[in-house]
Design an enzyme around this catalytic site. Structure first.
Site, PDB file in Angstrom:
ATOM      1  CG  HIS A 205      -0.305   0.345   2.552  1.00  0.00           C
ATOM      2  ND1 HIS A 205       0.601  -0.551   3.100  1.00  0.00           N
ATOM      3  CD2 HIS A 205      -0.298   1.512   3.372  1.00  0.00           C
ATOM      4  CE1 HIS A 205       0.871  -0.054   4.389  1.00  0.00           C
ATOM      5  NE2 HIS A 205       0.611   1.483   4.439  1.00  0.00           N
TER       6      HIS A 205
HETATM    7  C1  UD1 Z   1      -2.106   5.583   5.960  1.00  0.00           C
HETATM    8  C2  UD1 Z   1      -0.753   5.884   6.492  1.00  0.00           C
HETATM    9  C3  UD1 Z   1       0.210   4.845   6.534  1.00  0.00           C
HETATM   10  C4  UD1 Z   1      -0.185   3.655   6.993  1.00  0.00           C
HETATM   11  C5  UD1 Z   1      -1.535   3.314   6.368  1.00  0.00           C
HETATM   12  C6  UD1 Z   1      -2.113   2.108   6.802  1.00  0.00           C
HETATM   13  C7  UD1 Z   1      -0.413   8.352   6.523  1.00  0.00           C
HETATM   14  C8  UD1 Z   1       0.459   9.613   5.994  1.00  0.00           C
HETATM   15  N1  UD1 Z   1      -0.268   7.375   5.994  1.00  0.00           N
HETATM   16  O1  UD1 Z   1      -1.917   5.222   4.733  1.00  0.00           O
HETATM   17  O2  UD1 Z   1       1.406   5.395   7.144  1.00  0.00           O
HETATM   18  O3  UD1 Z   1       0.618   2.655   6.664  1.00  0.00           O
HETATM   19  O4  UD1 Z   1      -2.471   4.283   6.625  1.00  0.00           O
HETATM   20  O5  UD1 Z   1      -3.521   1.555   6.134  1.00  0.00           O
HETATM   21  O6  UD1 Z   1      -1.048   8.728   7.654  1.00  0.00           O
HETATM   22  N2  UD1 Z   1      -9.511   4.772   1.809  1.00  0.00           N
HETATM   23  C9  UD1 Z   1     -10.411   4.339   2.070  1.00  0.00           C
HETATM   24  N3  UD1 Z   1     -11.128   3.990   3.214  1.00  0.00           N
HETATM   25  C10 UD1 Z   1     -10.483   4.239   4.311  1.00  0.00           C
HETATM   26  C11 UD1 Z   1      -9.275   4.855   4.374  1.00  0.00           C
HETATM   27  C12 UD1 Z   1      -8.729   5.259   3.226  1.00  0.00           C
HETATM   28  O7  UD1 Z   1     -11.154   4.089   0.956  1.00  0.00           O
HETATM   29  O8  UD1 Z   1     -11.253   3.808   5.397  1.00  0.00           O
HETATM   30  C13 UD1 Z   1      -8.752   5.129   0.620  1.00  0.00           C
HETATM   31  C14 UD1 Z   1      -8.970   6.710   0.251  1.00  0.00           C
HETATM   32  O9  UD1 Z   1      -9.207   6.636  -1.021  1.00  0.00           O
HETATM   33  C15 UD1 Z   1      -7.714   7.244   0.613  1.00  0.00           C
HETATM   34  C16 UD1 Z   1      -6.913   6.269   0.467  1.00  0.00           C
HETATM   35  O10 UD1 Z   1      -7.325   5.226   0.938  1.00  0.00           O
HETATM   36  O11 UD1 Z   1      -7.650   8.316  -0.308  1.00  0.00           O
HETATM   37  C17 UD1 Z   1      -5.367   6.373   1.505  1.00  0.00           C
HETATM   38  O12 UD1 Z   1      -5.960   6.664   2.722  1.00  0.00           O
HETATM   39  P1  UD1 Z   1      -4.895   7.835   3.756  1.00  0.00           P
HETATM   40  O13 UD1 Z   1      -5.398   7.490   5.060  1.00  0.00           O
HETATM   41  O14 UD1 Z   1      -4.438   8.896   3.168  1.00  0.00           O
HETATM   42  O15 UD1 Z   1      -3.316   6.791   3.414  1.00  0.00           O
HETATM   43  P2  UD1 Z   1      -3.013   5.324   3.598  1.00  0.00           P
HETATM   44  O16 UD1 Z   1      -2.667   4.818   2.292  1.00  0.00           O
HETATM   45  O17 UD1 Z   1      -4.164   4.434   4.193  1.00  0.00           O
END
Ligand code: UD1
Length: 363
Positions: A205
């Site tokens: 991821h």
């Molecule tokens: C975040 C953390 C990362 C961690 C990861 C675990 C930061 C900078 N990054 O990354 O360190 O390893 O979480 O999962 O804080 N999304 C959904 N549903 C959710 C959450 C996210 O669909 O419940 C999708 C959205 O499109 C979102 C993308 O995932 O834009 C990324 O989510 P985000 O929280 O920005 O970062 P992660 O890649 O999850």
């Protein structure tokens, strides 16, 4: 009454706050749980509350997804309102996600003490958002609880006063040991149609591995190669699913009989899979640690790690992102699945107790 606000926002936070909240409660130390809402899908958040027996948050800031600036700023604005209203004496943040740094910044500027659990880890890779979050959070913290001695060394080298730093061990391993018996009863192997010990478990991821067609394409090619040798279980993080879809790789993965795609899994089913895998391949931080505690071979598909102790005293190998190198390492483990089980000191299931000993002295 003086209390500590414990912050959780994203999936890797929930297994860290669970044992800590239980221990604070057991010792009658007043605490509130703040969920920032950084992760919000049922299988990225609610399932962990249920399985890890985490109490309902006292407040959910409901920030959701966004760019780094927007997400961090939204957390800050809403957390500041909470702090001004509720007036915690301390906040406790875990890990290195955007919620960690956002809440630390707010608290430090309001004169609220900050405790960082999992302090001191360094990848020295400034292109990782988590590295920026780690360094800034540690700079703002009054009490820095580290998982391993390299954390102490990094902090001392950066000039953090030694009396603020305490080695407490790895909080994730408390949760892992607590839940292993339940994982043994999981039905996930039959649900997915895989046999214990005969598959590779893969998670991807990191933006550096999944956010461009080239990097994700190379990972997909690697998985297709390995799938000729063994079944692969691939629970897809929402970020990875979105990118695979956008770049046109989802069909390749879905049509491969030996690649079993799954939605993000709950803690217990995932632990059942990781503890019985022939091999784990990942770019996650926490999984490098969990495989070390479980004695399962792990290949980390990154150029660096902030958790070097999982290499020197665990089962992890840093293999980078080069296709040839990854395939060589994976096939050699699959051909000869022998590994020495070692576990760093204080990864013993008693970290929450040591954390609360430290916190109780300060509050
Ligand atoms: C975040 C953390 C990362 C961690 C990861 C675990 C930061 C900078 N990054 O990354 O360190 O390893 O979480 O999962 O804080 N999304 C959904 N549903 C959710 C959450 C996210 O669909 O419940 C999708 C959205 O499109 C979102 C993308 O995932 O834009 C990324 O989510 P985000 O929280 O920005 O970062 P992660 O890649 O999850």
């Amino acid at each position: 009454m003086s209390f500590i606000a414990v912050i959780a926002g994203a999936r890797p936070n929930f297994m860290k706050v669970a044992p800590l909240l239980a221990e604070l409660n057991h010792r009658n130390i007043p605490a509130q749980l703040v969920h920032t809402g950084q992760h919000y899908d049922k299988n990225m958040s609610a399932v962990f509350f249920k399985e890890l027996d985490i109490p309902e948050p006292d407040i959910d800031l409901g920030v959701g997804s966004g760019s780094h600036a927007r997400q961090t700023a939204d957390i800050m604005v809403r957390f500041e309102e909470y702090c001004l209203r509720e007036k915690p004496a301390w906040i406790l943040v875990v890990g290195d996600v955007n919620s960690t740094v956002a809440c630390s910044l707010v608290a430090a500027k309001l004169g609220i003490k900050v405790c960082h659990l999992e302090a001191g880890l360094r990848s020295r890779d400034w292109s990782m958002p988590e590295e920026i979050n780690r360094v800034v959070t540690d700079r703002l913290s009054d009490l820095l609880l580290t998982p391993s001695p390299d954390g102490n060394e990094n902090l001392i080298a950066e000039g953090v006063p030694v009396e603020r730093i305490k080695l407490v061990g790895n909080i994730m391993i408390d949760t892992l040991f607590n839940l292993l018996p339940k994982a043994e009863n999981s039905k996930i192997h039959s649900v997915l149609g895989v046999t214990s010990g005969e598959y590779a478990l893969v998670t991807l991821h990191r933006p550096s591995n999944v956010d461009t067609p080239e990097s994700l394409g190379s990972m997909v090619e690697i998985l297709v190669e390995i799938s000729r040798k063994t079944q692969i279980v691939l629970p897809l993080h929402p970020r990875t699913r979105n990118k695979a879809n956008e770049f046109g790789y989802l069909g390749t993965l879905e049509s491969n009989q030996n690649i079993i795609l799954a939605e993000p899994l709950g803690y217990i089913d995932f632990l059942a899979l990781s503890s019985n895998a022939a091999l784990v391949m990942t770019d996650s931080g926490g999984l490098q640690e969990e495989t070390t505690a479980l004695g399962v071979p792990c290949l980390t598909l990154r150029e660096n790690t902030e958790r070097p102790i999982t290499i020197t005293q665990g089962t992890n190998q840093l293999v980078g992102t080069d296709k040839g190198k990854i395939l060589d390492a994976a096939l050699s483990i699959l051909d000869c699945n022998k590994i020495e089980k070692r576990c760093p000191p204080m990864w013993d299931g008693k970290t929450a107790k040591r954390c609360v000993d430290e916190i109780a002295q300060k509050m």
